[in-house]
Scaffold this active site. Structure first.
Site, PDB file in Angstrom:
ATOM      1  N   ASP A 171     -13.418   4.882  63.710  1.00 35.97           N
ATOM      2  CA  ASP A 171     -12.332   4.477  64.614  1.00 35.97           C
ATOM      3  C   ASP A 171     -12.357   5.333  65.870  1.00 35.97           C
ATOM      4  OD1 ASP A 171      -9.431   3.022  64.672  1.00 35.97           O
ATOM      5  OD2 ASP A 171      -9.285   5.035  65.511  1.00 35.97           O
ATOM      6  N   TYR A 215      -9.609   8.122  73.745  1.00 40.75           N
ATOM      7  CA  TYR A 215     -10.191   9.306  73.110  1.00 40.75           C
ATOM      8  C   TYR A 215     -11.349   9.874  73.921  1.00 40.75           C
ATOM      9  CZ  TYR A 215      -7.820   7.492  68.897  1.00 40.75           C
ATOM     10  OH  TYR A 215      -6.896   7.006  67.993  1.00 40.75           O
ATOM     11  N   LYS A 240      -9.991   0.651  71.066  1.00 41.53           N
ATOM     12  CA  LYS A 240      -8.665   0.223  71.491  1.00 41.53           C
ATOM     13  C   LYS A 240      -8.565   0.204  73.011  1.00 41.53           C
ATOM     14  CE  LYS A 240      -7.088   3.030  67.599  1.00 41.53           C
ATOM     15  NZ  LYS A 240      -8.252   3.956  67.584  1.00 41.53           N
ATOM     16  N   HIS A 281      -3.731  -0.462  72.122  1.00 42.64           N
ATOM     17  CA  HIS A 281      -3.451   0.862  71.550  1.00 42.64           C
ATOM     18  C   HIS A 281      -1.963   1.127  71.359  1.00 42.64           C
ATOM     19  CE1 HIS A 281      -5.365   5.130  71.290  1.00 42.64           C
ATOM     20  NE2 HIS A 281      -4.492   4.935  70.336  1.00 42.64           N
TER      21      HIS A 281
END
Length: 266
Positions: A45, A50, A75, A108
């Site tokens: 994931d 990120y 996301k 997200h």
């Protein structure tokens, strides 16, 4: 190695145990993801926010495992709330990761992070615009499944009212002692698979005395207990670790929590 899968509404199989990568730097996530894949994880994931899609993609491409045996989630950033920006971001995720497709792409968050649960405005029309970009990416084969993250019941209903393709997943913060049971039931009754991120409560669970005591009774770590709890709720669990020994330990889940203890953990 726990290797069970769930089936999404469109028939796609999703591994029920995943490696979370939040706050793992892109330069480090390469090795972490490779370690996880070599241990036996098949679900990784990541997210645009990120800033480590590149490293995750590298691990996928250099793992020696066939791409169709791996499940990669990303996301659309929470701050993206328009169709053109969302569509562009999905293409950018594929470019950065070096992957031909994502297995799952989520919105997200229903609100930009700076406003999450602070602003009563829920971005209904904006999220519908982002969803349209996800639907188009899905139809084009850029993603195999689409869903949301951090959406509550109202957010999901508002989205579904205008959707051609229903959300297949809702990824939320969930751990023992903080379990949104009503939301879980709401989604599961509608065929939406629930995912639990931070199942160890950002590490806080590791020092919780009742959890430590219960884990000792089962002969497992607190992390294993917490992850197994989410799995037995029928959720996908996304524990995060950068240490190979912990990544491996988190996958050793060959035990069952009793119904009485499941109620206590809730």
């Amino acid at each position: 190695m726990f290797d069970h899968s769930l089936t999404l509404a469109n028939g796609v199989k999703i591994p029920q145990l995943a490696l979370g990568t939040w706050l793992i730097d892109d330069s480090r996530v390469r090795q972490v993801a490779l370690d996880a894949i070599h241990i036996g994880y098949r679900h990784i994931d990541t997210a645009q926010a990120y800033d480590n899609e590149k490293g995750v993609g590298y691990a996928v491409r250099h793992s020696g495992i066939s791409r169709d045996k791996l499940f990669i989630t990303s996301k659309v950033a929470a701050e993206i709330k328009s169709y053109p920006l969302a569509a562009k971001s999905i293409d950018e995720s594929l470019r950065v990761s070096g992957l031909d497709y994502m297995d799952l792409m989520l919105i997200h968050c229903p609100q930009p992070w700076a406003e999450y649960e602070k602003n009563p405005y829920r971005y209904v029309e904006e999220n519908r615009s982002v969803w349209r970009a996800l639907e188009e990416a899905y139809r084009a084969g850029k993603v195999r499944a689409i869903g949301v993250s951090n959406f509550n019941e109202t957010d999901i209903s508002n989205l579904c009212d205008a959707a051609d393709v229903m959300p297949m997943v809702n990824q939320v913060f969930c751990h023992a002692g903080n379990t949104p049971m009503n939301l879980i039931r709401f989604c599961q009754q509608r065929g939406i698979v629930m995912e639990a991120y931070s199942p160890v409560a950002h590490g806080r669970a590791l020092t919780d005395k009742p959890l430590i005591s219960m884990a000792e009774r089962y002969g497992v770590s607190v992390a294993q207990l917490c992850i197994r709890y989410c799995l037995q709720l029928g959720m996908v669990a996304l524990p995060k670790s950068t240490q190979e020994k912990h990544i491996e330990q988190n996958s050793q889940l060959n035990f069952n929590i009793s119904e009485a203890d499941m109620r206590l953990l809730g």
